[in-house]
Design a protein around this motif. Structure first.
Motif, PDB file in Angstrom:
ATOM      1  N   ILE A   2      46.232 -16.011  17.087  1.00  0.00           N
ATOM      2  CA  ILE A   2      47.669 -15.923  17.055  1.00  0.00           C
ATOM      3  C   ILE A   2      48.065 -16.191  15.433  1.00  0.00           C
ATOM      4  CG2 ILE A   2      49.999 -17.095  17.211  1.00  0.00           C
ATOM      5  CD1 ILE A   2      49.226 -15.870  19.893  1.00  0.00           C
ATOM      6  N   THR A   3      47.246 -16.998  14.792  1.00  0.00           N
ATOM      7  CA  THR A   3      47.381 -17.333  13.415  1.00  0.00           C
ATOM      8  C   THR A   3      46.990 -15.825  12.576  1.00  0.00           C
ATOM      9  OG1 THR A   3      46.645 -19.606  13.857  1.00  0.00           O
ATOM     10  CG2 THR A   3      46.879 -18.824  11.375  1.00  0.00           C
ATOM     11  N   THR A  27      49.509 -25.085  13.696  1.00  0.00           N
ATOM     12  CA  THR A  27      50.849 -25.162  14.169  1.00  0.00           C
ATOM     13  C   THR A  27      51.712 -25.146  12.770  1.00  0.00           C
ATOM     14  OG1 THR A  27      49.963 -26.603  15.563  1.00  0.00           O
ATOM     15  CG2 THR A  27      52.389 -26.646  15.219  1.00  0.00           C
ATOM     16  N   LEU A  45      51.962 -21.581  11.358  1.00  0.00           N
ATOM     17  CA  LEU A  45      52.829 -20.479  12.338  1.00  0.00           C
ATOM     18  C   LEU A  45      54.372 -20.738  12.100  1.00  0.00           C
ATOM     19  CD1 LEU A  45      51.352 -20.390  15.993  1.00  0.00           C
ATOM     20  CD2 LEU A  45      51.481 -18.459  14.185  1.00  0.00           C
ATOM     21  N   ARG A  46      54.676 -21.674  11.469  1.00  0.00           N
ATOM     22  CA  ARG A  46      56.018 -22.210  11.189  1.00  0.00           C
ATOM     23  C   ARG A  46      56.276 -21.596   9.859  1.00  0.00           C
ATOM     24  NH1 ARG A  46      60.488 -22.213   9.938  1.00  0.00           N
ATOM     25  NH2 ARG A  46      61.867 -23.847  10.126  1.00  0.00           N
ATOM     26  N   PRO A  83      55.843 -17.107  11.072  1.00  0.00           N
ATOM     27  CA  PRO A  83      55.744 -16.954  12.406  1.00  0.00           C
ATOM     28  C   PRO A  83      54.891 -15.661  13.205  1.00  0.00           C
ATOM     29  CG  PRO A  83      58.024 -17.203  11.537  1.00  0.00           C
ATOM     30  CD  PRO A  83      56.780 -16.824  10.287  1.00  0.00           C
ATOM     31  N   THR A  84      54.640 -14.546  12.320  1.00  0.00           N
ATOM     32  CA  THR A  84      53.894 -13.422  12.850  1.00  0.00           C
ATOM     33  C   THR A  84      52.423 -13.710  12.472  1.00  0.00           C
ATOM     34  OG1 THR A  84      54.865 -12.156  10.869  1.00  0.00           O
ATOM     35  CG2 THR A  84      55.642 -11.842  13.154  1.00  0.00           C
ATOM     36  N   GLY A  85      52.053 -14.526  11.988  1.00  0.00           N
ATOM     37  CA  GLY A  85      50.593 -14.735  11.692  1.00  0.00           C
ATOM     38  C   GLY A  85      50.298 -14.129  10.235  1.00  0.00           C
ATOM     39  N   LEU A 104      60.768 -19.697  16.906  1.00  0.00           N
ATOM     40  CA  LEU A 104      59.558 -19.145  17.430  1.00  0.00           C
ATOM     41  C   LEU A 104      59.654 -18.749  18.888  1.00  0.00           C
ATOM     42  CD1 LEU A 104      57.172 -22.068  16.290  1.00  0.00           C
ATOM     43  CD2 LEU A 104      57.365 -19.544  15.642  1.00  0.00           C
ATOM     44  N   TYR A 133      54.445 -17.682  21.125  1.00  0.00           N
ATOM     45  CA  TYR A 133      54.111 -18.695  19.944  1.00  0.00           C
ATOM     46  C   TYR A 133      54.231 -19.923  20.545  1.00  0.00           C
ATOM     47  CZ  TYR A 133      53.340 -14.462  17.372  1.00  0.00           C
ATOM     48  OH  TYR A 133      52.765 -12.965  17.185  1.00  0.00           O
ATOM     49  N   VAL A 176      51.867 -21.242  22.987  1.00  0.00           N
ATOM     50  CA  VAL A 176      50.659 -21.767  22.351  1.00  0.00           C
ATOM     51  C   VAL A 176      50.761 -23.107  21.630  1.00  0.00           C
ATOM     52  CG1 VAL A 176      48.761 -21.049  20.319  1.00  0.00           C
ATOM     53  CG2 VAL A 176      49.857 -19.331  21.800  1.00  0.00           C
ATOM     54  N   ILE A 177      51.769 -23.068  20.851  1.00  0.00           N
ATOM     55  CA  ILE A 177      52.169 -24.505  20.143  1.00  0.00           C
ATOM     56  C   ILE A 177      52.326 -25.780  21.014  1.00  0.00           C
ATOM     57  CG2 ILE A 177      53.731 -25.747  18.605  1.00  0.00           C
ATOM     58  CD1 ILE A 177      54.036 -23.382  16.983  1.00  0.00           C
TER      59      ILE A 177
END
Lengths: 288, 343
Positions: free
Chosen positions: A227-228, A269, A272-273, A276-278, B115, B119, B122-123
């Motif tokens: 996801i990252t 985490t 992603l904040r 958000p789309t990696g 999000l 996502y 996942v988080i």
């Protein structure tokens, strides 16, 4: 200086490890938008396949590099036919069904293989840097990860099959109206993804041992790495493996392995904040 | 028609649930053996846990993979507070408050960061795993909060039992059972009531179409955050009940705990409240029986149930059952009533 080198080698080892356990999930998620929560169990079964292969007298390299991926790829085909095929486009449902599959596989492995760790000896020894001794096997892992990623990149970027795969990934309807059969592309993709998970399992068998419940430890890490990484299967996963692997190793060296894992998860985490789309949602957009 | 109308309004369900809870409270402590009583208490704690996700996922549309984080956090908050204060009534408040507060912080991060589904899943899963890892590594005397040793892998076996408020007498298993039954019923009634309030309807509107709800002037992010916090509080209550029927341990944060609660909601029916509780009871009894018989690994059964339900009964048992019931009723009424058609 020696210490610095050791840390550097460790980082390379962790990155290779992370990349290997993530790539199978990345292929399936990136190409099909299917979140395969049975990924960890595919790794586990790859490990068992390698170990049974060695016990049956097959050369360890063949067991790890051929037997493990092929047997899990075969399982992948069966799973795709029986379950996943019915659920395409329903992302949450694929996630839940694969979680069910994960529990089922854990249960079956426990029943048939027993709830204990089995292992095989690493096929290569160790070497010295100054006063430190390092396992050479980590290099093998990193080398194989590099090989997998560069051939994956080449396959997607330069071959007709890769073009078809990327086209289906980008726009399923358009690809299908141009005469490509998405169902077939998906079936092959799922098998390849499962096979790569099996390969990871086979390669991990000598270092971590194999246990029916071992998958749980990998699935979250792999999931987060993918996801990252973002939309690009190969580039994204490689970049996020480097990023998260380095963070993990450095914080492990500074504190404890547990804090190292926690730092990896926290970093992902926070990351992603911010994105958000990696990674490849913003930078390196469009790379395969 | 009256039957249909009544069965559609929530009041009857709540009244029926109250009746069931009352019957359970009166009959079971006197009739059932202690072993059954303790087990049913445990199931009811899990029922509350199932409700927390049924509300969040079924009505809020928020798929939280790490609901067990709040469950475990509630239990640990309770155990630590009870050991430190010596009074469990205040500790019970902590059990609900700490997860709710934590959810407020985490939810701010998630929902105000916009999000979305995967996502978010996942988080939340990550958060649970972080807790699992951290708590597992807290073995030894160095890890303590006040007088409470966190105990690492072993958990806190000396979790104090709830006492009757304002006294020092710990509750007997029968009293604990009654407390759990009341908690389960109140949570059910709370959720049932919540979804028909203006707030609840707005939450459902956001689930249905977030953008449309926002264009109509609802603050979707705040609504999501609010339902997240409420759900975390309920999960904390479940953790409190669980801590009192077993004890506090890191497995409360584990992946299998997080998976179980999802399975109950899927099997019971997404967007229903009674279904997940029923599925929770049924599956736990099934797991216990299978575990005792030792014929098949419980994981095999749980996994199969989940796959079969996702593939073949995607709505879950409650909607399937309700559809069957309505069809039977329609056969009896054999033609639609004017009032029904108009609606």
């Amino acid at each position: 200086m020696d210490y610095f080198l050791v840390v550097l080698f460790q980082i390379a080892g962790t990155v290779g490890n992370l990349a290997l356990i993530s790539v199978g999930l990345a292929v399936i998620f990136g190409m099909m938008r299917v979140i395969n929560l049975a990924h960890g169990e595919f790794i586990m079964l790859g490990g068992f396949a390698a170990i049974f292969g060695v016990q049956a007298g097959i050369n360890i390299w063949i067991a790890m590099l051929v037997v493990a991926p092929l047997s899990v790829a075969f399982l992948g085909i069966v799973v795709e036919r029986l379950i996943m095929r019915r659920l395409y486009g329903r992302m949450v449902d694929t996630m839940l069904a694969s979680w069910g599959l994960s529990l089922l596989l854990i249960g079956l492995a426990t029943t048939f293989f027993g709830n204990r760790v089995v292992g095989i000896a690493a096929p290569v020894g160790s070497f010295q840097i100054g006063t430190y001794s390092l396992g050479a096997y980590d290099f093998v892992l990193t080398g194989i990860a590099l090989a997998v990623f560069s051939s994956g990149y080449a396959l997607l970027r330069f071959t007709p099959a890769g073009l078809i795969a990327r086209a289906t990934m980008q726009n399923r309807e358009m690809a299908s109206s141009l005469g490509i059969e998405p169902a077939r592309v998906y079936a092959i993709t799922f098998a390849i993804g499962a096979g790569l998970s099996g390969l990871a399992g086979g390669l991990l068998a000598p270092i971590s041992g194999v246990l029916p419940t071992m998958g749980v430890a990998y699935v979250a890490k792999a999931f987060i790495t993918v996801i990252t990484g973002g939309a690009s299967v190969i580039t994204g996963t490689a970049l996020s493996s480097v990023l998260l692997g380095s963070i993990n190793t450095v914080s492990t060296f500074l504190t404890t392995p547990v804090i190292g894992d926690v730092a990896l998860l926290l970093a992902a985490t926070i990351f992603l904040r911010i994105l958000p789309t990696g990674i490849t949602g913003r930078i390196f957009k469009g790379a395969p | 028609m009256t039957v249909m109308a009544l069965s559609r309004s929530g009041g009857v369900h709540v009244a029926l649930a109250a009746l069931a809870a009352l019957a359970g409270i009166v009959i079971l402590p006197n009739a059932a053996p202690l072993y059954t009583l303790i087990n049913v208490t445990l199931y009811m704690s899990m029922g509350v846990f199932a409700l927390s996700l049924a509300l969040l996922w079924g009505y809020g549309g928020i798929l939280c993979f790490g609901q067990s984080a709040f469950f475990g956090l509630g239990a640990y908050a309770y155990a630590v507070a009870a050991i430190n204060f010596g009074d469990t009534t205040l500790a019970a408040v902590f059990a609900i408050g700490v997860p709710a507060l934590f959810a407020a912080g985490l939810g701010y991060f998630l929902f105000y960061g916009r999000l979305s589904d995967v996502y978010l899943g996942v988080i939340t899963l990550t958060v649970t795993l972080i807790f699992f890892k951290l708590i597992n590594s807290t073995g030894g005397d160095a890890w303590r909060i006040g007088a409470a040793r966190l105990g690492g892998f072993n958990g806190i076996p000396t979790t104090p039992l709830l006492t009757i408020p304002f006294t020092r007498i710990p509750m007997s298993p029968a009293q604990m059972f009654i407390f759990a039954a009341i908690s389960l019923f109140s949570t059910y009634a709370l959720c049932k009531g919540l979804i028909v309030t203006r707030f609840g309807r707005a939450v459902i509107a956001v689930r249905e179409n977030e953008m449309r709800a926002e264009l109509l002037g609802y603050n979707a992010r705040r609504l999501k955050l609010a339902v997240f916090v409420i759900s975390a509080g309920i999960a904390g209550l479940a953790g409190l009940l669980f801590a009192n029927s077993v004890f506090v341990s890191p497995t409360m944060f584990s992946l299998s705990m997080a998976a179980q609660v999802l399975i109950w909601v899927v099997v019971g029916g997404l967007g229903t409240l009674f279904g997940p509780v029923a599925a929770c009871f049924a599956l736990q009894i099934a797991t216990a029986v299978l575990g005792k018989l030792g014929i098949v690994d419980p994981n095999i059964v749980l996994g199969l149930v989940l796959i079969i339900f996702v593939v073949f009964v995607p709505g879950g048992i409650q909607p399937a059952f309700a559809a069957l019931l309505h069809r039977l009723m329609d056969i009896r009424a054999d033609r639609p009533v004017a009032g029904e058609v108009a609606r």
